[in-house]
Scaffold this active site. Structure first.
Site, PDB file in Angstrom:
ATOM      1  N   HIS A  69       0.851  -1.197   0.000  1.00  0.00           N
ATOM      2  CA  HIS A  69       0.000   0.000   0.000  1.00  0.00           C
ATOM      3  C   HIS A  69       0.892   1.254   0.000  1.00  0.00           C
ATOM      4  O   HIS A  69       0.714   2.163  -0.806  1.00  0.00           O
ATOM      5  CB  HIS A  69      -0.908  -0.051   1.234  1.00  0.00           C
ATOM      6  CG  HIS A  69      -1.688   1.202   1.511  1.00  0.00           C
ATOM      7  ND1 HIS A  69      -3.058   1.247   1.422  1.00  0.00           N
ATOM      8  CD2 HIS A  69      -1.302   2.454   1.886  1.00  0.00           C
ATOM      9  CE1 HIS A  69      -3.471   2.464   1.719  1.00  0.00           C
ATOM     10  NE2 HIS A  69      -2.425   3.219   2.013  1.00  0.00           N
ATOM     11  N   GLU A  70       1.877   1.268   0.914  1.00  0.00           N
ATOM     12  CA  GLU A  70       2.788   2.425   1.013  1.00  0.00           C
ATOM     13  C   GLU A  70       3.647   2.551  -0.240  1.00  0.00           C
ATOM     14  O   GLU A  70       3.950   3.668  -0.671  1.00  0.00           O
ATOM     15  CB  GLU A  70       3.674   2.325   2.257  1.00  0.00           C
ATOM     16  CG  GLU A  70       2.925   2.314   3.578  1.00  0.00           C
ATOM     17  CD  GLU A  70       1.924   3.444   3.738  1.00  0.00           C
ATOM     18  OE1 GLU A  70       2.155   4.535   3.177  1.00  0.00           O
ATOM     19  OE2 GLU A  70       0.898   3.236   4.415  1.00  0.00           O
TER      20      GLU A  70
END
Ligand code: ZN
Length: 245
Positions: A69-70
């Site tokens: 996600h990051e």
């Protein structure tokens, strides 16, 4: 946010990755919940070793999902030539720290939405794998749980409140419309406070019908979102935030 209590675990695409100590606690807690509670209840025929191996692997892939996600935010930032200083993973997810604020609403929008989009892709992948391996209970359990985790991560992060990605997406949309970053931030943060209030109201209603555990969680999330929105409004009068959560 300042994160001193973290350990450096390595680099991905040249970006240093730090793990906050709170994450180790979550890893142990989730592994125990899955291996000793959730999997034995839903899949009673496995061996003890299988429960613990799958419990640890599932926990580890929750971490991988948050990291991806990051990296989604980071890839979008790098696309716009904005350097990513570091990624920190912690109790409620992570932070991809970028060197400067996006200069355009479009950049803010794509950087913010890229994280939840990664979780939606992971949800689709794990959901398909679960259907494909529905006869192999271990793989099915692992993929079903990760599909669930990724849809929760996508939906929760898209709630339009600060400091969640949904708040930044909303900010980018208003900014694109009114071309005034300061005013857009204040409008988006105030909409965030309305959502925070709805969480608290939902929590209070849950408690009145006897669902105390979920009710307290909802109130806690609402309180967290409200405080973060208030900080964002306060900060807007000084400088604009440079963290994509
Ligand atoms: Zn995010």
């Amino acid at each position: 946010m300042v994160h001193k209590k973290s350990t450096y675990i390595g680099r991905v695409f040249g970006i240093p990755i730090d793990v906050d100590y709170s994450w180790y606690f979550i890893f142990i807690l989730l592994t125990w919940l899955l291996s000793a509670q959730y999997f034995p209840v839903h899949y009673p025929n496995w061996t003890n070793l299988t429960y613990w191996i799958l419990g640890s692997l599932t926990s580890l892939f929750l971490f991988v999902s948050v990291l991806l996600h990051e990296l989604g935010h980071s890839a979008a930032a790098k696309f716009f030539k904005i350097p990513v200083t570091k990624i920190t993973l912690m109790i409620f997810g992570g932070i991809a720290q970028i060197a400067r604020n996006p200069k355009k609403a479009g950049q803010e929008f794509w950087i913010a939405i890229s994280g939840p989009v990664v979780n939606l892709i992971l949800w689709a992948v794990f959901h398909s794998l679960a259907s494909l391996f529905s006869s192999v209970s271990g793989i099915y359990a692992f993929c079903t749980y990760l599909a669930y985790i990724n849809i929760v991560l996508a939906v929760f992060n898209l709630v339009p409140g600060f400091p969640l990605d949904g708040g930044k997406v909303l900010l980018a949309l208003i900014w694109g419309f009114n071309h005034n970053l300061k005013k857009a931030t204040i409008i988006a943060a105030n909409i965030g406070r309305i959502f925070a209030f709805l969480f608290i109201l939902w929590g209070a209603l849950s408690i009145t019908i006897g669902d105390i555990y979920d009710g307290l969680w909802l109130i806690f999330i609402g309180w967290f979102l409200d405080s973060a929105a208030a900080v964002e409004i306060h900060k807007t009068y000084q400088t604009h935030s440079n963290e994509a959560i």
